[in-house]
Design a protein around this motif. Structure first.
Motif, PDB file in Angstrom:
ATOM      1  N   VAL A   1       6.987  10.197  12.496  1.00 46.03           N
ATOM      2  CA  VAL A   1       5.740   9.605  11.579  1.00 46.03           C
ATOM      3  C   VAL A   1       5.219   8.304  12.315  1.00 46.03           C
ATOM      4  O   VAL A   1       3.940   8.138  12.150  1.00 46.03           O
ATOM      5  CB  VAL A   1       6.196   9.250   9.947  1.00 46.03           C
ATOM      6  N   TYR A   2       6.189   7.589  12.857  1.00 43.24           N
ATOM      7  CA  TYR A   2       5.528   6.398  13.349  1.00 43.24           C
ATOM      8  C   TYR A   2       6.134   6.220  14.809  1.00 43.24           C
ATOM      9  O   TYR A   2       7.335   6.630  15.395  1.00 43.24           O
ATOM     10  CB  TYR A   2       6.330   5.087  12.863  1.00 43.24           C
TER      11      TYR A   2
ATOM     12  N   ILE B   1       1.140   5.167   1.551  1.00 48.60           N
ATOM     13  CA  ILE B   1       0.859   6.345   2.525  1.00 48.60           C
ATOM     14  C   ILE B   1       1.919   6.296   3.657  1.00 48.60           C
ATOM     15  O   ILE B   1       1.649   5.083   4.484  1.00 48.60           O
ATOM     16  CB  ILE B   1      -0.583   6.276   2.965  1.00 48.60           C
ATOM     17  N   PRO B   2       2.639   7.393   4.129  1.00 45.82           N
ATOM     18  CA  PRO B   2       3.534   7.274   5.321  1.00 45.82           C
ATOM     19  C   PRO B   2       2.640   7.495   6.396  1.00 45.82           C
ATOM     20  O   PRO B   2       1.805   8.132   6.291  1.00 45.82           O
ATOM     21  CB  PRO B   2       4.533   8.609   5.115  1.00 45.82           C
ATOM     22  N   GLY B   3       3.112   6.812   7.460  1.00 45.74           N
ATOM     23  CA  GLY B   3       2.197   6.656   8.561  1.00 45.74           C
ATOM     24  C   GLY B   3       1.270   5.383   8.787  1.00 45.74           C
ATOM     25  O   GLY B   3       1.002   5.118  10.170  1.00 45.74           O
ATOM     26  N   LEU B   4       1.207   4.682   7.606  1.00 48.13           N
ATOM     27  CA  LEU B   4       0.380   3.420   7.873  1.00 48.13           C
ATOM     28  C   LEU B   4       1.478   2.298   7.879  1.00 48.13           C
ATOM     29  O   LEU B   4       2.610   2.425   7.073  1.00 48.13           O
ATOM     30  CB  LEU B   4      -0.250   2.971   6.465  1.00 48.13           C
ATOM     31  N   LYS B   5       1.190   1.101   8.398  1.00 45.30           N
ATOM     32  CA  LYS B   5       1.949  -0.045   8.454  1.00 45.30           C
ATOM     33  C   LYS B   5       0.898  -1.115   7.583  1.00 45.30           C
ATOM     34  O   LYS B   5      -0.229  -0.972   7.705  1.00 45.30           O
ATOM     35  CB  LYS B   5       2.385  -0.750   9.509  1.00 45.30           C
TER      36      LYS B   5
END
Lengths: 358, 325
Positions: B322-323, A143-147
């Protein structure tokens, strides 16, 4: 100051949480069982007494709702640490994690941030079966946006939890159950370990071995045994699986030409496949042979010890795989495997001190 | 008995409804040009709820919403130019073209975002209220939900926690009888939606959602209850969606509802009824109406012009989009 102080992984998590609560009034800790006598495997014991029920709290059994509530709190500038005793419980909250936490920053043009840490416990259960011992890092790493971080050592666990809490993005913090009792030298003072950087644990030129979380421990054992056989392994502990440290892996593969990735998750659609894909796409010329992976077979986690025995790959399987990759003859491989002394513990516990029930 | 409402407030309610109606009618007019390349969920017929509730709030309060958010965003005072620009997919849009019509935000008026997964923004709003309590603020957070949200487990998880912690949040349920094309009777048993909130222990009110004056009065009561520290409130308001679930057209011919049902609700037009009432009270005059129409028209034309002439975002999307740093 005692620079050689050794503490366990769970004590390191506890210390990092304590530090974050002490230094930032906007940090709060919430999770089912956080203030109970067991304190999430000992990682939260005593914190409610120290910081009060407004900052360290239990919650209703509402994983989805409380994840959303933590997201809302994060939008207003708080820094929640939400804990789940099992990664499996977090599946109830995937709408909030994937649709909201991962996207609020992006889909509103960067106006609001979601500084949220969700701790989840993954990995080998003691007969806990299909719904209490999954390793779902690939699901979140998609999922993009999660680390997504999964530290291996107590040192990294402390430093990366502090980094995660200070990060302005949602961070999924995965703790392997079999790492909680692991001891390591951990400084008493606070420090951070950056998210997104892998670490080379052993230097070698014959093969790149990429591992993460508990599989790093098994890989380290394998690398040490192989060293005695004169085989030099470049062992990389990923530490972060999204975004993962492409550079260090590429650099290593350019040197060794061989890549084995081991993962505690399932093989199909997993992390090992992703790393191999990226190496193959970008470093094809450096590869001397097809990259390989070791991960869980595509079946749900069994419960019976008779069935878990061959379910989890360990250092023996890693050694065997590496020897095959390095074109050793079957006889040589058997000779090496025969030489390995049994570690004297049952296959379904991290160490002899572990006697269940969870 | 409710206290008489100040004429200025009545005029404001009327103007806001008129303005939102004309804004959405402009979308209806321009949508066929195919330049607004995102779904639109129009609130025509339901404007009184957004307007009445937002009129009862302070500037420091927070509002979140759902997929049918135009009215909520606009009633709260969200920027009109950036609203149109967002629907046109422009960099000058309120979400820089990353959101579209279903993702509206304007931090200058504490409109904290709208999202289109049913029930999904409900716990997020509850979390904003939690944070406000944590930060010792005296604000109220409002979340606009539809009748289907109470069918989602997360609604119950949220209100359970809100009552447990006595959080300063108002759940405003717009009951327009339909979730997409599925009628309430096919989704829920015969009992009041508000009874669910009551069972959770929330202060609960129900009212006619097409009467902005009643909505305002009920919302004010609910907000006062919350501001006194007495815990969350739930306001169920009946209303009706005039147009299709998604898009600019009428859809009474496709078979899920009858023209008669629509015509019956059409008679309860929040705009016409309030206009009639205010004219008869002498609060409003035809001259004032003309003036308001003109004001709205000029503002809308200017906003559309702004949106159309704004630049598209430059791609590709960067990691920094996005980040957060």
């Amino acid at each position: 100051m005692n620079h050689k102080r050794e503490i366990t992984y769970f004590a390191a998590i506890h210390e990092a949480t304590d530090f974050c609560l002490k230094t930032d009034p906007k940090v709060f800790l919430i999770g089912l069982g956080v203030p109970d006598p067991k304190g999430i495997f000992g990682t939260t014991i005593g914190l409610q007494k120290k910081y009060g029920p407004e900052r360290v709290m239990d919650m209703p059994v509402s994983e989805n709702g409380l994840t959303g509530i933590c997201i809302g709190a994060a939008l207003r500038g708080l820094r929640p640490i939400l804990t789940h005793q099992r990664v499996d419980f977090s599946l109830l909250s995937l709408d909030q994690i994937i649709n909201n936490a991962a996207k609020w920053y992006y889909m509103f043009g960067g106006l609001l941030k979601v500084p949220l840490v969700i701790r989840m416990v993954i990995g080998c259960g003691w007969g806990q079966g299909a719904q209490h011992s999954q390793s779902l890092q690939a699901l979140f790493a998609h999922i993009p946006g999660l680390k997504v971080v999964m530290p291996t050592t107590p040192y990294d666990a402390k430093g990366m939890l502090i980094s995660a809490v200070q990060d302005n993005n949602p961070v999924i913090f995965l703790e392997h159950r079999w790492l909680h009792g692991l001891k390591d030298v951990v400084p008493e003072e606070s420090y951070t370990v950056p998210i997104g950087q892998a670490k080379r644990l052993k230097e070698g030129h014959q093969l790149t071995l990429v591992a993460s979380s508990y599989m790093t421990i098994e890989s380290l054992k394998a690398a040490k045994i192989l060293e005695q056989e004169g085989i030099q392994i470049d062992l990389i502990d990923l530490r972060t699986v999204r975004p993962f440290d492409q550079e260090l892996i590429f650099q290593s593969v350019k040197k060794t030409g061989h890549l084995l990735v081991v993962d505690s998750g399932w093989i199909t659609g997993g992390l090992a496949g992703e790393i191999i894909a990226q190496v193959t796409e970008h470093q094809y010329a450096a590869l001397k042979a097809a990259p390989q992976r070791l991960a869980l077979p595509d079946i749900p986690t069994p419960s019976s010890p008779a069935l878990t025995k061959d379910f989890y790959p360990g250092y023996r399987q890693i050694i065997e795989k590496i020897l095959i990759m390095l074109c050793c003859q079957p006889k040589e491989i058997q000779a090496v495997l025969k030489k390995i002394k049994d570690d004297g513990k049952p296959h379904d516990v991290p160490d002899l001190s572990f006697t269940g029930p969870f | 008995m409710t206290q008489p409402i100040d004429a200025q407030i009545l005029l404001s309610l009327y103007f806001q409804i008129l303005r939102i109606r004309r804004i959405e009618e402009k979308i209806v007019e321009l949508y066929p040009q195919q330049e607004m390349r995102c779904p639109v969920h129009l609130s025509i017929g339901q404007e009184a709820i957004a307007v009445g509730v937002c009129q009862s709030l302070e500037a420091s309060d927070y509002v979140l919403s759902n997929h049918r958010a135009h009215g909520h965003y606009l009633a709260r005072g969200g920027d009109l130019k950036r609203f149109f620009a967002e629907i046109y997919g422009k960099e000058s849009g309120c979400s820089k073209g990353r959101g579209g019509s279903m993702h509206l935000i304007d931090l200058s008026v504490n409109f904290f975002g709208s999202t289109p997964i049913v029930g999904s923004s409900t716990p997020v709003a509850t979390g904003v209220a939690f944070a406000e309590r944590y930060l010792r603020q005296k604000t109220v957070t409002v979340i606009f939900i539809g009748d289907a949200v109470v069918e989602e487990g997360v609604f119950h998880e949220s209100i359970n926690f809100a009552v447990l912690r006595q959080l300063p949040i108002l759940y405003v349920c717009e009951n327009n009888l339909y979730s997409v094309y599925t009628h309430l009777r096919d989704r829920q048993p015969r009992r009041e939606i508000s009874s669910l909130a009551q069972a959770h222990g929330a202060f609960t009110l129900t009212d006619d959602g097409n009467d902005a004056v009643k909505v305002y009065a009920s919302s004010k009561r609910a907000v006062e209850h919350i501001r006194q520290g007495k815990g969350p409130a739930f306001l169920e308001l009946s209303t009706y969606r005039w147009r299709e679930h998604c898009g600019p057209n009428y859809d009474n011919d496709i078979g899920y509802r009858t023209t008669k049902e629509y015509e019956d609700w059409r008679k309860q037009d929040p705009l016409e009824n309030l206009q009639g009432s205010l004219l008869s009270q002498g609060v409003l005059t035809h001259g004032k109406i003309d003036q308001m129409e003109k004001t709205a028209r000029l503002e809308i034309d200017e906003a559309v012009k702004f949106a159309k002439s704004s630049a598209f975002p430059k791609g590709p999307v960067q990691e920094s989009d996005v980040y957060a740093n």
